[in-house]
Design a protein around this motif. Structure first.
Motif, PDB file in Angstrom:
ATOM      1  N   GLU A   1      -1.748 -19.299  -5.803  1.00 44.19           N
ATOM      2  CA  GLU A   1      -1.422 -19.076  -4.400  1.00 44.19           C
ATOM      3  C   GLU A   1      -2.044 -17.783  -3.894  1.00 44.19           C
ATOM      4  O   GLU A   1      -2.459 -17.698  -2.738  1.00 44.19           O
ATOM      5  N   ASP A   2      -2.103 -16.749  -4.758  1.00 47.07           N
ATOM      6  CA  ASP A   2      -2.716 -15.482  -4.352  1.00 47.07           C
ATOM      7  C   ASP A   2      -4.171 -15.690  -3.950  1.00 47.07           C
ATOM      8  O   ASP A   2      -4.635 -15.161  -2.935  1.00 47.07           O
TER       9      ASP A   2
ATOM     10  N   LEU B   1      -5.677 -18.560  -3.029  1.00 49.18           N
ATOM     11  CA  LEU B   1      -5.782 -19.398  -1.833  1.00 49.18           C
ATOM     12  C   LEU B   1      -5.340 -18.643  -0.583  1.00 49.18           C
ATOM     13  O   LEU B   1      -5.964 -18.756   0.485  1.00 49.18           O
ATOM     14  N   ASP B   2      -4.270 -17.857  -0.692  1.00 51.68           N
ATOM     15  CA  ASP B   2      -3.799 -17.070   0.455  1.00 51.68           C
ATOM     16  C   ASP B   2      -4.836 -16.032   0.873  1.00 51.68           C
ATOM     17  O   ASP B   2      -5.041 -15.787   2.075  1.00 51.68           O
TER      18      ASP B   2
ATOM     19  N   ALA C   1      -7.565 -17.914   2.717  1.00 50.58           N
ATOM     20  CA  ALA C   1      -7.115 -18.339   4.043  1.00 50.58           C
ATOM     21  C   ALA C   1      -7.070 -17.160   5.005  1.00 50.58           C
ATOM     22  O   ALA C   1      -7.496 -17.263   6.163  1.00 50.58           O
ATOM     23  N   SER C   2      -6.563 -16.022   4.534  1.00 51.01           N
ATOM     24  CA  SER C   2      -6.478 -14.835   5.377  1.00 51.01           C
ATOM     25  C   SER C   2      -7.864 -14.328   5.758  1.00 51.01           C
ATOM     26  O   SER C   2      -8.121 -13.992   6.919  1.00 51.01           O
TER      27      SER C   2
ATOM     28  N   LEU D   1     -10.943 -25.899   0.718  1.00 48.37           N
ATOM     29  CA  LEU D   1      -9.884 -24.920   0.969  1.00 48.37           C
ATOM     30  C   LEU D   1      -8.724 -25.582   1.703  1.00 48.37           C
ATOM     31  O   LEU D   1      -7.553 -25.370   1.358  1.00 48.37           O
ATOM     32  N   TRP D   2      -9.028 -26.391   2.706  1.00 52.54           N
ATOM     33  CA  TRP D   2      -7.969 -27.109   3.433  1.00 52.54           C
ATOM     34  C   TRP D   2      -7.226 -28.058   2.497  1.00 52.54           C
ATOM     35  O   TRP D   2      -6.016 -28.234   2.616  1.00 52.54           O
TER      36      TRP D   2
ATOM     37  N   HIS E   1      -6.699 -27.661  -0.696  1.00 50.77           N
ATOM     38  CA  HIS E   1      -5.847 -26.888  -1.605  1.00 50.77           C
ATOM     39  C   HIS E   1      -4.760 -26.119  -0.871  1.00 50.77           C
ATOM     40  O   HIS E   1      -3.694 -25.843  -1.439  1.00 50.77           O
ATOM     41  N   SER E   2      -5.023 -25.727   0.388  1.00 49.85           N
ATOM     42  CA  SER E   2      -4.099 -24.853   1.123  1.00 49.85           C
ATOM     43  C   SER E   2      -3.748 -25.482   2.464  1.00 49.85           C
ATOM     44  O   SER E   2      -4.516 -25.378   3.424  1.00 49.85           O
TER      45      SER E   2
ATOM     46  N   SER F   1      -1.461 -24.499   4.482  1.00 50.31           N
ATOM     47  CA  SER F   1      -1.212 -23.463   5.495  1.00 50.31           C
ATOM     48  C   SER F   1      -2.500 -23.108   6.222  1.00 50.31           C
ATOM     49  O   SER F   1      -2.501 -22.908   7.452  1.00 50.31           O
ATOM     50  N   SER F   2      -3.602 -23.049   5.479  1.00 47.52           N
ATOM     51  CA  SER F   2      -4.898 -22.787   6.107  1.00 47.52           C
ATOM     52  C   SER F   2      -5.303 -23.947   7.005  1.00 47.52           C
ATOM     53  O   SER F   2      -5.859 -23.743   8.092  1.00 47.52           O
TER      54      SER F   2
END
Length: 581
Positions: free
Chosen positions: A226-227, A229-230, A233-234, A251-252, A254-255, A257-258
């Motif tokens: 998560e670190d 991927l976060d 995304a950030s 990325l989308w 896997h994440s 939120s992104s």
């Protein structure tokens, strides 16, 4: 057998003693190399480099044969200090081979999961070394090397970073080799991703990040943290990270939120800019979201749920409606070439939509003869009427909530496939004095999905009244225009506070389509359209309908020289001039 056992233990003791003594020799060398920066030190380093690499290879083999990091550290207590000093020696790390062996030793010591405090502390230290190795700028030895070789600091660290990324990327390509109790190589993937966290905004790391994101997941231990991927995304949302198309789609995947942030960003862009249908289609296509949805059903389900929620909350917002329709059209366009390669059915993408309506609505008008459009729309209208009747009959019993859900999902699917709504308006104008009931019912349902029972009947009657006035006004070339009919239309088109008033865009759509397709000379159509929309204050809505109609016809067989196309352009110019006055 009893005589061989003591001999084996003796050999192990001698081997361990040899390792400890040899490591002490190399640790003394590493300390000496790091404490002085002279020509003699450089010569001594180069002189011993070959032997050092041999020892590092033996050490790597020894580490990999151990059952745990705890056991390795117990047998070789000087190991951490030794590796740490070598990692900060630029004369050692400048060699790809030595650097690779050092990184291999560090990864071999990484514990997943750590079983005690020693292993947890070792993990933290290893991550720190891996991260700082590429980003540290104050290392005295590195500064000495740069000064001696005349290399600018920025160039040196760039080369170090590129070497690190290249070595990491080589390891990403390795497939899972987990057998029995052996260490799974996929743990390295997690370690590499963690090492990339401080590098996500470095352009040099973008290829490695892309490879990590797109690597097929074959092992449960391979999941990206998560670190990591976060951080991606950030960095991407703040425009600090540039990703290639497939890396962004991964990325989308896997994440979520992104993914959600990208969808909401697109939605905000469309709503705040008040874009034309053509510009909205460009924005949607450039977002890559339709392409991502066509490749991954899970991505589509998330995006579709967001759009469903927004569509419900903004029932009267035409920009939202246009976005939803445009997104679905672009998605189907991306999905079409993939269909022969995938067995995923439409139902998997639209699990909540009424099955009987899926294929009829998702079929584009261009995919069937124009002569079949009328029957197709009549069938759609009767099917939707049955759904609404079942909902109304079910009110008061346990089937009511299910009926509401089915009607909403049918309306949402119709909104996603609003090209058939546009065709229905066109057929009202061009089909002659046939029964207009089914087509008008379809239009009123699209614009007023939540009005039921006598409200829907009342709205249908008002739609027929509006259509009658529009048709009569365009059927005569009277000049000046009949003021009573113009005023009647203005009243119908203008927004009304009463609950049973027609949606302004419904009447505007009828008005614009008649102006485009009727037999009245262009000057007469222009005067009627300009007068009505100007007095009702709906110039923007009329311009939007014209743009949508132009876009749909351009996707078909309508050429720029077609008379219909020319009429649209002329009407657009008139609307624009009126708006600017």
């Amino acid at each position: 057998m009893s005589e061989e056992q003591p001999l084996s233990q003796l050999q192990q003791t001698e081997e361990l003693l040899l390792n400890v003594q040899e490591m002490q020799f190399w640790l003394d060398k590493a300390v000496a190399w790091g404490q002085a920066d002279s020509l003699d030190t450089q010569k001594d380093t180069c002189l011993h480099m070959s032997r050092l690499r041999d020892f590092l290879q033996q050490l790597l083999t020894h580490i990999n044969s151990m059952s745990s990091t705890t056991e390795t550290m117990k047998r070789l207590p000087l190991l951490g200090q030794f590796l740490g000093r070598l990692c900060w020696n630029p004369y050692v790390t400048a060699s790809d081979t030595s650097r690779g062996l050092l990184l291999g030793c560090l990864w071999g010591l990484y514990s997943e999961p750590p079983s005690n405090a020693v292993e947890r502390k070792a993990n933290q230290w290893i991550q720190k070394v891996l991260c700082q190795l590429a980003t540290e700028e104050d290392d005295a030895a590195a500064q000495a090397l740069m000064k001696h070789m005349g290399i600018p600091a920025e160039e040196y660290h760039l080369k170090v970073l590129r070497k690190k990324v290249a070595l990491l990327q080589e390891n990403v390509g390795q497939s899972c080799s987990s057998l029995n109790n052996q260490r799974c190589s996929c743990v390295n993937i997690v370690d590499i991703a963690e090492a990339c966290v401080p590098l996500v905004t470095c352009p040099e790391a973008s290829s490695l990040i892309g490879v990590l994101l797109q690597r097929p997941v074959t092992c449960v231990r391979e999941a990206l943290s998560e670190d990591f991927l976060d951080s991606l995304a950030s960095a991407y949302s703040s425009q600090g990270l540039a990703l290639e198309e497939q890396a962004l789609i991964s990325l989308w995947y896997h994440s979520f939120s992104s993914l959600e942030e990208s969808v909401l960003s697109l939605l905000q862009s469309v709503i705040t800019t008040g874009s034309t249908p053509q510009k909205i289609e460009q924005q949607v296509a450039q977002s890559l979201l339709p392409k991502a949805c066509a490749q991954h059903c899970s991505i589509f389900l998330v995006v579709n749920d967001i759009l469903r929620s927004i569509f419900k909350q903004a029932e009267g917002n035409e920009s939202v409606k246009t976005l939803v329709q445009t997104f679905t059209k672009c998605f189907l366009r991306e999905l079409a070439p993939l269909k022969p390669q995938t067995s995923i059915s439409l139902k998997a993408f639209f699990p909540q939509s009424p099955s009987s309506l899926l294929v009829p609505l998702l079929t584009m008008p261009s995919e069937m003869p124009q002569g079949a459009w009328r029957n197709h729309l009549n069938w759609l209208s009767s099917s939707l009427q049955r759904l609404t009747e079942e909902e109304e009959q079910g009110d008061g019993d346990s089937r009511s909530s299910r009926g509401h859900h089915n009607v909403f999902e049918a309306w949402f699917l119709l909104g996603q496939c609003a090209h058939w709504v546009q065709v229905a308006v066109q057929l009202l104008v061009t089909s002659g004095p046939e029964d207009i009931g089914p087509l008008l019912w379809l239009l009123t349902f699209y614009h007023h999905p939540t009005n039921r029972w006598h409200h829907r009947a009342s709205l249908l009657a008002r739609a027929k009244e509006a259509w009658k006035d529009i048709y009569a006004l365009f059927s005569v070339a009277a000049h000046p225009l009949p003021s009573d009919r113009v005023q009647s239309l203005v009243t119908l088109v203008s927004p009304q506070p009463e609950q049973q008033s027609l949606a302004p865009l419904l009447t505007v759509s009828l008005l614009v389509n008649v102006a485009v397709f009727c037999q009245l000379p262009l000057s007469g159509s222009t005067e009627i359209l300009q007068t009505v929309v100007d007095q009702s204050g709906l110039l923007d809505e009329a311009a939007c309908v014209l743009s949508s109609l132009e876009l749909r016809l351009n996707e078909g067989s309508c050429l720029s020289s077609d008379p219909v196309h020319l009429r649209i352009k002329a009407l657009q110019n008139t609307i624009t001039q009126t708006h600017s006055e």
